[in-house]
Design a protein around this motif. Structure first.
Motif, mmCIF file in Angstrom:
data_model
loop_
_atom_site.group_PDB
_atom_site.id
_atom_site.type_symbol
_atom_site.label_atom_id
_atom_site.label_comp_id
_atom_site.label_asym_id
_atom_site.label_seq_id
_atom_site.Cartn_x
_atom_site.Cartn_y
_atom_site.Cartn_z
ATOM 1 N N ALA A 1 0.833 -1.207 0.000
ATOM 2 C CA ALA A 1 0.000 0.000 0.000
ATOM 3 C C ALA A 1 0.865 1.254 0.000
ATOM 4 C CB ALA A 1 -0.933 -0.011 1.212
ATOM 5 N N TRP A 2 1.935 1.242 0.771
ATOM 6 C CA TRP A 2 2.848 2.396 0.801
ATOM 7 C C TRP A 2 3.495 2.609 -0.569
ATOM 8 C CZ3 TRP A 2 4.096 6.626 3.313
ATOM 9 C CH2 TRP A 2 5.351 7.202 3.114
ATOM 10 N N ASP A 3 3.872 1.535 -1.241
ATOM 11 C CA ASP A 3 4.467 1.661 -2.569
ATOM 12 C C ASP A 3 3.485 2.303 -3.542
ATOM 13 O OD1 ASP A 3 6.822 0.550 -1.705
ATOM 14 O OD2 ASP A 3 6.361 -1.478 -2.418
ATOM 15 N N ARG A 4 2.216 1.956 -3.427
ATOM 16 C CA ARG A 4 1.219 2.572 -4.315
ATOM 17 C C ARG A 4 1.098 4.070 -4.049
ATOM 18 N NH1 ARG A 4 -3.806 1.111 -3.381
ATOM 19 N NH2 ARG A 4 -3.466 -0.306 -1.626
ATOM 20 N N PHE A 5 1.153 4.463 -2.779
ATOM 21 C CA PHE A 5 1.084 5.890 -2.444
ATOM 22 C C PHE A 5 2.313 6.630 -2.961
ATOM 23 C CE2 PHE A 5 2.508 9.145 0.632
ATOM 24 C CZ PHE A 5 1.532 10.095 0.413
ATOM 25 N N CYS A 6 3.477 5.993 -2.861
ATOM 26 C CA CYS A 6 4.734 6.654 -3.251
ATOM 27 C C CYS A 6 4.826 6.925 -4.746
ATOM 28 C CB CYS A 6 5.930 5.808 -2.807
ATOM 29 S SG CYS A 6 6.192 5.802 -1.018
ATOM 30 N N GLU A 7 3.982 6.305 -5.532
ATOM 31 C CA GLU A 7 3.998 6.568 -6.967
ATOM 32 C C GLU A 7 3.480 7.958 -7.300
ATOM 33 O OE1 GLU A 7 1.714 3.475 -8.698
ATOM 34 O OE2 GLU A 7 3.176 1.882 -8.236
ATOM 35 N N ASP A 8 2.584 8.497 -6.481
ATOM 36 C CA ASP A 8 1.993 9.819 -6.763
ATOM 37 C C ASP A 8 1.576 10.493 -5.449
ATOM 38 O OD1 ASP A 8 0.891 12.022 -8.005
ATOM 39 O OD2 ASP A 8 -1.004 11.019 -8.479
ATOM 40 N N PRO A 9 2.531 10.919 -4.624
ATOM 41 C CA PRO A 9 2.177 11.479 -3.316
ATOM 42 C C PRO A 9 1.969 12.989 -3.299
ATOM 43 C CG PRO A 9 4.535 11.162 -3.425
ATOM 44 C CD PRO A 9 3.981 10.732 -4.756
ATOM 45 N N SER A 10 2.441 13.710 -4.332
ATOM 46 C CA SER A 10 2.395 15.170 -4.296
ATOM 47 C C SER A 10 1.060 15.690 -4.801
ATOM 48 C CB SER A 10 3.531 15.762 -5.139
ATOM 49 O OG SER A 10 3.365 15.425 -6.504
ATOM 50 N N VAL A 11 0.658 16.834 -4.274
ATOM 51 C CA VAL A 11 -0.634 17.398 -4.673
ATOM 52 C C VAL A 11 -0.627 17.867 -6.119
ATOM 53 C CG1 VAL A 11 -1.256 18.071 -2.316
ATOM 54 C CG2 VAL A 11 0.042 19.671 -3.757
ATOM 55 N N ASP A 12 0.552 18.193 -6.654
ATOM 56 C CA ASP A 12 0.595 18.640 -8.048
ATOM 57 C C ASP A 12 0.689 17.469 -9.021
ATOM 58 O OD1 ASP A 12 3.195 17.770 -7.758
ATOM 59 O OD2 ASP A 12 4.103 19.760 -7.882
ATOM 60 N N GLY A 13 0.807 16.244 -8.501
ATOM 61 C CA GLY A 13 0.811 15.061 -9.354
ATOM 62 C C GLY A 13 2.041 14.910 -10.204
ATOM 63 N N ARG A 14 3.139 15.580 -9.858
ATOM 64 C CA ARG A 14 4.328 15.541 -10.706
ATOM 65 C C ARG A 14 5.554 14.945 -10.023
ATOM 66 N NH1 ARG A 14 4.745 21.514 -13.126
ATOM 67 N NH2 ARG A 14 4.405 22.052 -10.941
ATOM 68 N N MET A 15 5.395 14.441 -8.809
ATOM 69 C CA MET A 15 6.549 13.912 -8.087
ATOM 70 C C MET A 15 6.231 12.568 -7.457
ATOM 71 S SD MET A 15 8.336 17.164 -6.154
ATOM 72 C CE MET A 15 6.823 17.861 -5.490
ATOM 73 N N THR A 16 7.231 11.674 -7.496
ATOM 74 C CA THR A 16 7.172 10.450 -6.714
ATOM 75 C C THR A 16 7.722 10.751 -5.319
ATOM 76 O OG1 THR A 16 9.394 9.723 -7.345
ATOM 77 C CG2 THR A 16 7.567 9.114 -8.809
ATOM 78 N N PHE A 17 7.679 9.755 -4.435
ATOM 79 C CA PHE A 17 8.211 10.000 -3.097
ATOM 80 C C PHE A 17 9.726 10.163 -3.129
ATOM 81 C CE2 PHE A 17 9.230 8.929 1.385
ATOM 82 C CZ PHE A 17 8.459 9.906 1.988
ATOM 83 N N VAL A 18 10.397 9.525 -4.086
ATOM 84 C CA VAL A 18 11.837 9.757 -4.244
ATOM 85 C C VAL A 18 12.091 11.213 -4.614
ATOM 86 C CG1 VAL A 18 13.909 9.130 -5.548
ATOM 87 C CG2 VAL A 18 12.287 7.356 -4.866
ATOM 88 N N ASP A 19 11.263 11.755 -5.514
ATOM 89 C CA ASP A 19 11.389 13.176 -5.874
ATOM 90 C C ASP A 19 11.119 14.071 -4.667
ATOM 91 O OD1 ASP A 19 11.859 12.470 -8.539
ATOM 92 O OD2 ASP A 19 9.716 12.419 -8.990
ATOM 93 N N ILE A 20 10.143 13.679 -3.845
ATOM 94 C CA ILE A 20 9.843 14.440 -2.631
ATOM 95 C C ILE A 20 11.081 14.498 -1.741
ATOM 96 C CG2 ILE A 20 8.528 14.399 -0.471
ATOM 97 C CD1 ILE A 20 6.720 15.292 -2.613
ATOM 98 N N LEU A 21 11.727 13.357 -1.550
ATOM 99 C CA LEU A 21 12.925 13.313 -0.698
ATOM 100 C C LEU A 21 14.060 14.139 -1.292
ATOM 101 C CD1 LEU A 21 12.878 9.523 0.268
ATOM 102 C CD2 LEU A 21 12.470 11.448 1.803
ATOM 103 N N GLN A 22 14.235 14.076 -2.601
ATOM 104 C CA GLN A 22 15.295 14.851 -3.246
ATOM 105 C C GLN A 22 15.070 16.350 -3.058
ATOM 106 O OE1 GLN A 22 18.019 13.760 -4.694
ATOM 107 N NE2 GLN A 22 17.690 11.740 -5.554
ATOM 108 N N LEU A 23 13.836 16.790 -3.270
ATOM 109 C CA LEU A 23 13.537 18.211 -3.126
ATOM 110 C C LEU A 23 13.586 18.631 -1.660
ATOM 111 C CD1 LEU A 23 12.823 20.798 -4.561
ATOM 112 C CD2 LEU A 23 10.409 20.145 -4.481
ATOM 113 N N TRP A 24 13.171 17.750 -0.768
ATOM 114 C CA TRP A 24 13.258 18.033 0.674
ATOM 115 C C TRP A 24 14.703 18.322 1.055
ATOM 116 C CZ3 TRP A 24 15.815 16.103 4.877
ATOM 117 C CH2 TRP A 24 15.319 16.417 6.134
ATOM 118 N N LEU A 25 15.607 17.486 0.590
ATOM 119 C CA LEU A 25 17.019 17.667 0.927
ATOM 120 C C LEU A 25 17.601 18.905 0.244
ATOM 121 C CD1 LEU A 25 19.512 16.612 2.376
ATOM 122 C CD2 LEU A 25 19.975 15.165 0.388
#
Length: 535
Positions: free
Chosen positions: A115-139
């Protein structure tokens, strides 16, 4: 009864005037606290953490971003940190519900991870980032801007979990917004706003005052009050009672900017020097009869010269070449010295910051890499604590609420959240043979575990064992002998029987794989090699 002598004011003034200035001003017991002509420009004002940050944060952030855009070394710093902290696959979730406490724990672990993997495919409100992208931008925001504001949006309509993540630009939390302390009837502090963040009496964030848009793009400066439970505000604390974070390049940015200007000037000078020029001189004082540049008579003369061409000067004239002597012979050593200082401020080795490996040997490179990795692990821990864990906890509630995740009704959510283990990326060994031997010996001696050894490389030890078992079983089914042997107590020997093993096993040998008894084995009823029960 003691007699008090009267004070002679004239003598006292004379004694004070004749006292050396050094004895009066430089009376500190510590040289760092002394005041003299060599350090009068050294700051001595005592300011709070917020006072220091408030007056400098906007300028520092703008300069940090400019360096990230236009400075090669700053861009290299950001990229190398992101590569080593987050990596290509981000930070993985490994559920570890205890089978002794939770029925069907293994199945539940897999269900939550899926279930977490499914969420990580499209977690951002703008629909343009995966969770890996979220972590990269966070850092990136941590390093470049000094802080990260990540908003957790519940009830988000555009994904099945109704939960999304939204980054807020740090510029949108107004640094200049301050209010005086609000007090209760007894005079105690209730709340105050510091640099756009409302704090309670314990300095815990209560709310964030956020512009509706970026202040440089919108004419409206209206602020929205966002409750603190919706926002994860992360930064590195450098002082007590610090409210906002500062860019990581703050101590090195002045040096990097000045060095960029020096390199540019040296490059221009070298380019000018590469364009061979000369001066025409006249011994007779006669006018040169050549091309006159704009400016009329009496202006300097020009001679057009093409490559591989020859031309003749007039009698009495001479050609004196101009040698600008660039690039300077000390240019490389000077730049290297400046970059070593900048690397120290960025907590990165000189060779990593510059990619210059000419003067390193294996030992120095290994030590530098190991030191850097400790710094990367600190950042990985920060990303887990301030991004992965709080996001997972909120997601878990929404996943169950929306029916995307089915868990037993009596299973406490706190237990599930605590069972979530996060595996950041790891690194290959610097000296593979020595490092592998050291890990084997530490596991044998009981000073280390398979879990910690696998975690150093960003791997899940359970997945490693499961995969190895599959490979061994598949090889047995196909009749292909493989050799993945390690020897000694605590190791696993002879995963598949070697072709050279005797066809007639000796006394006590395993009837399934042919392995001979191991004197170090503690369970004599079970084969140490394949795990089969002995008859």
């Amino acid at each position: 009864m003691a007699i008090v002598e009267p004070i002679n004011l004239a003598e006292a003034r004379h004694a004070l005037a004749s006292t050396p200035r050094q004895m009066v001003v430089d009376g500190s017991s510590f040289k760092g606290g002394s005041m003299n002509r060599l350090n009068l420009d050294w700051a001595t004002r005592i300011l709070s953490a917020d006072q220091e940050i408030r007056s400098s944060l906007t300028a520092m952030r703008a300069r940090s971003r400019e360096l990230a855009n236009n400075n090669d070394y700053a861009a290299r710093f950001l990229n190398k940190v992101k590569e080593n902290v987050i990596g290509p696959n981000g930070i993985g979730l490994q559920m570890a519900l205890d089978s002794d406490l939770v029925p069907n724990a293994e199945k539940l672990n897999e269900t939550i991870e899926d279930a977490w993997d499914r969420f990580c495919e499209d977690p951002s409100v703008d629909g343009r980032m995966t969770f890996v992208d979220i972590l990269q931008l966070w850092l990136t925001s941590q390093l470049q801007d000094g802080e990260t504001f990540l908003r957790k949006v519940k009830g988000f309509p555009h994904n099945p979990f109704q939960f999304g993540l939204q980054f807020l630009d740090p510029d949108m939390v107004d640094v200049s917004y301050q209010t005086i302390q609000k007090t209760d009837v007894e005079g105690g502090v209730v709340s105050e706003v510091r640099m756009g963040i409302e704090l309670d009496e314990w300095r815990r964030p209560v709310a964030y005052y956020v512009f509706e848009g970026h202040p440089s793009e919108f004419a409206s400066r209206r602020r929205l009050r966002v409750p603190a439970e919706q926002i994860e505000h992360a930064f590195v604390f450098k002082r007590i009672n610090q409210t906002r974070g500062v860019p990581w390049m703050h101590s090195a940015m002045t040096r990097l900017n000045m060095l960029r200007g020096y390199e540019e000037a040296e490059l221009v000078a070298a380019r000018v020097a590469a364009c061979k020029m000369a001066v025409l001189t006249s011994k007779t004082g006669e006018d040169f009869k050549g091309k006159i540049i704009k400016g009329g008579k009496g202006g300097p003369a020009e001679v057009d010269v093409s490559p591989a061409s020859f031309w003749q000067v007039q009698e009495g004239q001479d050609v004196k070449p101009i040698d600008w002597n660039h690039p300077n012979s000390g240019f490389g050593d000077f730049v290297k010295a400046m970059l070593r200082g900048a690397a120290m401020g960025l907590n990165m080795s000189y060779s990593t910051l510059t990619g210059d490996l000419r003067e390193v040997n294996f030992s120095s490179l290994r030590q530098g890499v190991l030191d850097e990795r400790e710094g990367y692990r600190v950042l990985q821990t920060s990303a887990i604590s301030h991004c992965c864990k709080p996001v997972f906890k909120e997601w878990l509630v929404m996943a169950i609420t929306t029916g995307q995740l089915q868990l037993p009704a009596k299973l406490p959510l706190d237990m599930v959240a605590r069972a979530a283990q996060w595996t950041p990326r790891g690194w290959d060994w610097v000296d593979p043979k020595k490092d592998v031997d050291a890990d084997i010996e530490s596991v044998r001696a009981g000073m280390n575990t398979l879990k910690s050894v696998a975690a150093k490389r960003g791997r899940d030890w359970r997945e490693d064992i499961d995969q190895r078992a599959k490979e061994i079983q598949y090889a047995k089914e196909k009749g292909v002998p493989i050799d993945l042997t390690t020897s000694g107590a605590g190791g696993i020997q002879g995963d598949v029987a070697d072709e050279s093993a005797p066809s007639n096993p000796g006394a006590g040998a395993c009837t399934d794989c042919g392995a001979l008894p191991d004197g170090s084995a503690t369970n004599l009823r079970t084969c140490w090699s394949c795990g089969m029960e002995k008859e």
